[in-house]
Motif scaffolding. Sequence first.
Motif, PDB file in Angstrom:
ATOM      1  N   ALA A 118     -10.811  48.702 -24.946  1.00 18.52           N
ATOM      2  CA  ALA A 118      -9.405  48.482 -25.276  1.00 18.52           C
ATOM      3  C   ALA A 118      -8.499  49.513 -24.612  1.00 18.52           C
ATOM      4  O   ALA A 118      -7.320  49.614 -24.949  1.00 18.52           O
ATOM      5  N   THR A 119      -9.031  50.302 -23.674  1.00 21.57           N
ATOM      6  CA  THR A 119      -8.235  51.296 -22.973  1.00 21.57           C
ATOM      7  C   THR A 119      -8.326  51.066 -21.472  1.00 21.57           C
ATOM      8  O   THR A 119      -9.183  50.317 -20.994  1.00 21.57           O
ATOM      9  N   VAL A 120      -7.447  51.739 -20.764  1.00 21.00           N
ATOM     10  CA  VAL A 120      -7.443  51.642 -19.297  1.00 21.00           C
ATOM     11  C   VAL A 120      -7.543  53.049 -18.718  1.00 21.00           C
ATOM     12  O   VAL A 120      -6.732  53.922 -19.057  1.00 21.00           O
ATOM     13  N   ASN A 121      -8.545  53.270 -17.882  1.00 20.29           N
ATOM     14  CA  ASN A 121      -8.704  54.569 -17.209  1.00 20.29           C
ATOM     15  C   ASN A 121      -8.628  55.729 -18.192  1.00 20.29           C
ATOM     16  O   ASN A 121      -7.890  56.695 -17.999  1.00 20.29           O
ATOM     17  N   CYS A 122      -9.377  55.619 -19.262  1.00 19.99           N
ATOM     18  CA  CYS A 122      -9.328  56.632 -20.319  1.00 19.99           C
ATOM     19  C   CYS A 122     -10.320  57.741 -20.012  1.00 19.99           C
ATOM     20  O   CYS A 122     -11.531  57.549 -20.094  1.00 19.99           O
ATOM     21  N   SER A 123      -9.813  58.899 -19.670  1.00 19.97           N
ATOM     22  CA  SER A 123     -10.692  60.051 -19.484  1.00 19.97           C
ATOM     23  C   SER A 123     -11.024  60.623 -20.852  1.00 19.97           C
ATOM     24  O   SER A 123     -10.174  60.731 -21.728  1.00 19.97           O
ATOM     25  N   VAL A 124     -12.251  60.996 -21.043  1.00 16.81           N
ATOM     26  CA  VAL A 124     -12.721  61.474 -22.335  1.00 16.81           C
ATOM     27  C   VAL A 124     -12.333  62.933 -22.492  1.00 16.81           C
ATOM     28  O   VAL A 124     -12.645  63.771 -21.648  1.00 16.81           O
ATOM     29  N   VAL A 125     -11.653  63.252 -23.576  1.00 15.28           N
ATOM     30  CA  VAL A 125     -11.247  64.622 -23.835  1.00 15.28           C
ATOM     31  C   VAL A 125     -12.310  65.326 -24.645  1.00 15.28           C
ATOM     32  O   VAL A 125     -12.738  66.433 -24.325  1.00 15.28           O
TER      33      VAL A 125
END
Length: 692
Positions: A118-125
Motif C-alpha cells: 500500500a506504499t510507493v518507494n517506501c524506504s524502511v526507517v
Amino acid sequence: MKTRARFLNISATIILALAALTFSVLMVRGDEVIPLPDVTEADSRLGTAYTFYTSSGQPLPPYAYRAGSRWDRFDFSWNKIEDVQGIFNFPPYDLIVDLDRANGIDVIGILGSSAKWATVNCSVVNAEQDQGNLNAAPTGPLAVHDNVGWRACPPVNLDLPWDHKDNYWGNFVYTTVSHFKDKVHVWEIWNEPDWDAFWTGTPAQYAQLLKVAYQAVKAADHDAVVLMGGLAYWFEPNFYSEVFDQLMVMDPFGIDTYYFDTLSLHLYSDVYNISLVTQGIKNKMASSVGLHPIWLTEVGVPLWDERPNYPNTRYDNAATIHEAASFVIQSYAESRAVGIDKYIFFRMHDEAMGEAFGLMRNDRSLRPAYVAYQVTARYLQGENQISGPFTNDGVRRITYWGTPRGRIDVIWNIAGGDPVDYAHPAVLPSATLVDVRGVTQTLTAVNGVYTLSLEAATANTGVAGKYIIGGSPLLLIQTDTVLPQSALHPLPATTYGSVVTLTWDISDAHSGAWFFEVDRANSLTGPWINILSWNETKNGITQTATLAPDAGVWYFRSRARDNVGNWEEWPAGPEVTTTVNLSRTLALSVTTFMDANSNNFKDPGEVPPTQITTMALMSAAGETIAQTTGNQWFYQGTVPEGDYILQIKSVGLLPDTVHLSIRAGADIWAVASERGLKPVTDQVYTPLLLRQ
C-alpha cells in the motif's frame, strides 16, 4: 515506543489453562523483591505495554493483573495482519486478545505500520526484524512478504473517501475493528507520528490518516474510543499543534470532535516534564480543537544499572532500578494531578529490548518498580479530587482527597545532597506511612504535625545534572472514612427581595469539617447550580447571603466536606425552600400647585395649575406603568422592586421629576407628595429624591 516489540508464541492451550489459573509463584532473586498481596482494588487507570508475552513458559498477564494493571497496549500492525492485500491474518491476534481478557485486562490496539503493497518507494526507517524470530511470533510467520518491524511511510490513496475500495488504510481499519469490536474498544491511530522512525509523512498527511481511521473505526464500532497516535513529543514539539490546525480545517465546527476522542502521549524519564508538557498541550487544545482527554500510553525510564550488554554504565535520562521504583509513584501522581486519565507503563518486561525498562526481568524476577506499581495501584485510587503539585523548600507534594482510605499525600524530596525533615500538618492524631516498598508504619502527630525524613534525590542524569526523579517518595495516609454531617436551617415561606440568607450546621467528629457546598434550583428535580463553596464557607463560616436570580419558588440543598476530603452525600431532594417575592404594593398620592415664587413651598394663595397637567409613573428604563391627567392622583398597584420615576408636566410650567426606589416587601409602601410646579422663567429646579 522505544523499540518494536517481538511477539512470542501463544497457544490455545495456554489460554485454556489461564482460565483455571488462580495463583502462580512470582519469581524473586535472592537480593530483593517480594511482591505485595495481589492488587484487587485497582481502578481502570493503570496499564502496562506488551503484557501478553510468555516468559520461561509462564504467560505474563496474570503478573500484570496482580500488580494492578488493567490494560495491555500493543500493535495491530497492518503489514503483519494484511501482508497480502485482502487476506487478513487475525487468528494470532485473537489468541493475544483472549489471553489478556481471560486475565481481566483490556486492550488498547495500535493501528499502524503501512502494508508494503500500500506504499510507493517506501524506504524502511526502522531496523528489519531478525528473520529467525518471525516463526516464533504469534502471527508466525509475521509477514512472509514484509519482514519490517514497522513501515513508517504514509499509505497511498488516503485522500479518497474512507469507504472507497481503493482507500486501503480505511479498509484495513474498518475490517480490523469490525473483527474485534466485541473485544477491543480502544484504538490508537499509529505510534509516535511525530518521530520519523514511525512516520515519514507530514502533519497534514497524519491528520488525513487520522480522519480516515476515525471514520472507519466509528463505522465499525460507534462507541469505540479513538486515540490520536501517541506523541513522542520531544522530536517534533510542534507536530501536534500543526495536526490540530489541519483538523480544524477538516472539521471546522467540531461535529466529529476533530476526528479523535482522546490524545495519547509518551513521556519518559523526567517526572517533572509530565505536568509541563501536558499543560502546554491542554492550552493548545483549549484554543483550537477543544479539550479532549489525555492518556499517557507510554511512560517509563530506562535502567542504566541493568542495561543489556552495558550494565552499571550511567547514561543520560536513565535511572537505577531503585530510582525507577520512585519514578513509578512520582510519575503517576504527577500524571493524575495534571488530569491525565490513563497511565500505561512501558513496559512489563524487557523482551526484545535494547534497553531495560520492565517492571520485571525476562526471568520473571521482580524489580523494585513492580512493588512500587502495586503501591500506586492499591493506594492512589478512588479519590474525588487531586491537588498539587506543590513545591516548598525542596519538597514536592501531591494530595489525593477522599480516597477509600481518606487523605493521601504523596511527598518526596526533589533535591540531592542530604535528607530533609519535613513537617506536615496533621488533621488526625495518627497516620499511616507507606514507603516505595509497601512497608507501612504508624505515625503519631506531635504538636499538630507529622515529621517525615525524606531521602535525597540521586537520579541526576538529566541535562546539566538535573535531577529527573526525586528521592524515595512517602505516602502519608490520614484515614477517616466517616462522612461529615450538615443541615440547612429552615427558610421563611416567603422571602421579600433577592437576598436569601442561608444558615447551617456542620459537624465532623473525626478529621473535622472543612467547608460546605450549597446548590440552588427552581424545580424539585433540578438542574442544580452550585452557589456556595469553599471560598464562602471555609473556616467555620455558618451563614451567608446569596442572591436569587428571579422571583418564584427556589429550592436549596447542601453537603459538607471534611479535612481528608470526604463528601457528605447529597440529600435525595431539596432541604429547604422559599418563595422569592420581588414586588411591593405602592400607594402613591400626589397633588400639585403653582409655585409662583419658586421657593419649593406652598405659600398662601398658591393654587393648583389651571393648565392641563399629566402625571406618569415610569420604570427607570422609561416604560410607562400608569398615568393620569389632573392636578391630583392616587395610584395603588403592585410593582417589581427597582427604581422608578414620577414625571409631572403642565403647559407653561417646568416639568417635575420624582425618583422612587422601591424595595420588595410585604407591607404597602405609601408615598404622599405635594409638588410645586415652577414657572418656565424660573431656571432653578432641584428634583426631590424619595426613598423608602
